[in-house]
Design a protein around this motif. Sequence first.
Motif, PDB file in Angstrom:
ATOM      1  N   GLY A 187       0.924  -1.127  -0.010  1.00  0.00           N
ATOM      2  CA  GLY A 187       0.077  -0.050  -0.214  1.00  0.00           C
ATOM      3  C   GLY A 187       1.118   1.222  -0.019  1.00  0.00           C
ATOM      4  O   GLY A 187       2.112   1.120   0.288  1.00  0.00           O
ATOM      5  N   PHE A 229     -10.234  -3.693   0.655  1.00  0.00           N
ATOM      6  CA  PHE A 229      -9.877  -3.118  -0.721  1.00  0.00           C
ATOM      7  C   PHE A 229     -10.744  -3.597  -1.686  1.00  0.00           C
ATOM      8  O   PHE A 229     -11.272  -4.792  -1.603  1.00  0.00           O
ATOM      9  CB  PHE A 229      -8.586  -3.435  -1.125  1.00  0.00           C
ATOM     10  CG  PHE A 229      -7.433  -2.475  -0.331  1.00  0.00           C
ATOM     11  CD1 PHE A 229      -7.018  -1.588  -1.038  1.00  0.00           C
ATOM     12  CD2 PHE A 229      -7.050  -2.575   0.954  1.00  0.00           C
ATOM     13  CE1 PHE A 229      -6.144  -0.741  -0.607  1.00  0.00           C
ATOM     14  CE2 PHE A 229      -6.127  -2.067   1.362  1.00  0.00           C
ATOM     15  CZ  PHE A 229      -5.677  -0.891   0.572  1.00  0.00           C
ATOM     16  N   GLY A 262     -10.957  -3.415  -6.346  1.00  0.00           N
ATOM     17  CA  GLY A 262     -10.305  -3.060  -7.404  1.00  0.00           C
ATOM     18  C   GLY A 262     -10.370  -3.956  -8.348  1.00  0.00           C
ATOM     19  O   GLY A 262     -11.220  -4.920  -8.608  1.00  0.00           O
ATOM     20  N   ASP A 307      -1.502  -2.175  -4.464  1.00  0.00           N
ATOM     21  CA  ASP A 307      -1.383  -3.285  -5.374  1.00  0.00           C
ATOM     22  C   ASP A 307      -0.694  -4.548  -5.120  1.00  0.00           C
ATOM     23  O   ASP A 307      -0.406  -4.600  -3.924  1.00  0.00           O
ATOM     24  CB  ASP A 307      -0.425  -2.447  -6.845  1.00  0.00           C
ATOM     25  CG  ASP A 307       0.740  -2.060  -6.607  1.00  0.00           C
ATOM     26  OD1 ASP A 307       1.595  -2.955  -6.017  1.00  0.00           O
ATOM     27  OD2 ASP A 307       1.044  -0.835  -6.543  1.00  0.00           O
ATOM     28  N   ASP A 352      -4.841  -4.043  -8.742  1.00  0.00           N
ATOM     29  CA  ASP A 352      -4.726  -2.508  -8.217  1.00  0.00           C
ATOM     30  C   ASP A 352      -6.056  -2.017  -7.669  1.00  0.00           C
ATOM     31  O   ASP A 352      -7.129  -2.634  -7.933  1.00  0.00           O
ATOM     32  CB  ASP A 352      -4.322  -1.615  -9.523  1.00  0.00           C
ATOM     33  CG  ASP A 352      -3.202  -1.800 -10.052  1.00  0.00           C
ATOM     34  OD1 ASP A 352      -2.021  -1.615  -9.571  1.00  0.00           O
ATOM     35  OD2 ASP A 352      -3.371  -2.210 -11.375  1.00  0.00           O
ATOM     36  N   GLY A 353      -5.845  -1.410  -6.441  1.00  0.00           N
ATOM     37  CA  GLY A 353      -7.155  -1.280  -5.642  1.00  0.00           C
ATOM     38  C   GLY A 353      -7.311  -0.186  -4.601  1.00  0.00           C
ATOM     39  O   GLY A 353      -6.224   0.675  -4.695  1.00  0.00           O
ATOM     40  N   LYS A 354      -8.249   0.283  -4.151  1.00  0.00           N
ATOM     41  CA  LYS A 354      -8.431   1.438  -3.353  1.00  0.00           C
ATOM     42  C   LYS A 354      -9.016   0.921  -2.016  1.00  0.00           C
ATOM     43  O   LYS A 354      -9.953   0.198  -2.154  1.00  0.00           O
ATOM     44  CB  LYS A 354      -9.442   2.422  -3.870  1.00  0.00           C
ATOM     45  CG  LYS A 354      -8.882   3.183  -5.140  1.00  0.00           C
ATOM     46  CD  LYS A 354      -9.192   4.481  -5.139  1.00  0.00           C
ATOM     47  CE  LYS A 354      -8.321   5.209  -6.397  1.00  0.00           C
ATOM     48  NZ  LYS A 354      -7.396   5.630  -6.092  1.00  0.00           N
ATOM     49  N   ALA A 355      -8.764   1.484  -1.184  1.00  0.00           N
ATOM     50  CA  ALA A 355      -9.052   1.104   0.252  1.00  0.00           C
ATOM     51  C   ALA A 355     -10.717   1.367   0.357  1.00  0.00           C
ATOM     52  O   ALA A 355     -11.274   2.325   0.048  1.00  0.00           O
ATOM     53  CB  ALA A 355      -8.445   1.879   1.520  1.00  0.00           C
ATOM     54  N   THR A 356     -11.503   0.421   1.167  1.00  0.00           N
ATOM     55  CA  THR A 356     -12.891   0.682   1.478  1.00  0.00           C
ATOM     56  C   THR A 356     -12.948   0.754   3.182  1.00  0.00           C
ATOM     57  O   THR A 356     -11.798   0.471   3.748  1.00  0.00           O
ATOM     58  CB  THR A 356     -13.640  -0.263   1.048  1.00  0.00           C
ATOM     59  OG1 THR A 356     -13.418  -1.573   1.582  1.00  0.00           O
ATOM     60  CG2 THR A 356     -13.459  -0.549  -0.695  1.00  0.00           C
ATOM     61  N   GLY A 389      -4.362   4.899   0.936  1.00  0.00           N
ATOM     62  CA  GLY A 389      -5.517   4.304   0.318  1.00  0.00           C
ATOM     63  C   GLY A 389      -5.445   3.563  -0.864  1.00  0.00           C
ATOM     64  O   GLY A 389      -6.464   3.138  -1.303  1.00  0.00           O
ATOM     65  N   ASN A 390      -4.268   3.623  -1.156  1.00  0.00           N
ATOM     66  CA  ASN A 390      -4.274   2.903  -2.686  1.00  0.00           C
ATOM     67  C   ASN A 390      -3.287   1.775  -2.463  1.00  0.00           C
ATOM     68  O   ASN A 390      -2.412   1.629  -1.699  1.00  0.00           O
ATOM     69  CB  ASN A 390      -3.459   3.635  -3.860  1.00  0.00           C
ATOM     70  CG  ASN A 390      -4.527   4.828  -4.203  1.00  0.00           C
ATOM     71  OD1 ASN A 390      -5.469   4.667  -4.381  1.00  0.00           O
ATOM     72  ND2 ASN A 390      -3.604   6.058  -3.664  1.00  0.00           N
TER      73      ASN A 390
END
Length: 93
Positions: free
Chosen positions: A17, A50, A52, A24, A42-46, A21-22
């Motif tokens: 990370g 995550f 993505g 991979d 690849d993703g973003k935090a929830t 908040g990003n």
Amino acid sequence: ARKPFLDKAHYHVVWKGDGLGNGDCFKTFTMTNGDRLFARCDGKATGSGFDGTIVLTGGTGAYAGAKGRGTYKLVNVSERVMWDMLEWDYELP
């Protein structure tokens, strides 16, 4: 109809990370016969983990030349346990 092919695979993830908040990752699925399938995400935090995208990048043995893409949702169950849901369209050689 497609049959499950990862249900007995050993699943290894290397994730990083950026602190903003990003994140991979690289996923390796090793089948019981030693063949491997590789993916990148690849993703973003929830609020719970995550969400993505995931891309199959190939493999070895029966999975050499595999390709596909889709989405993933990672949910933090506890501090050390996570649940990963993968949904993708794929082509196996």
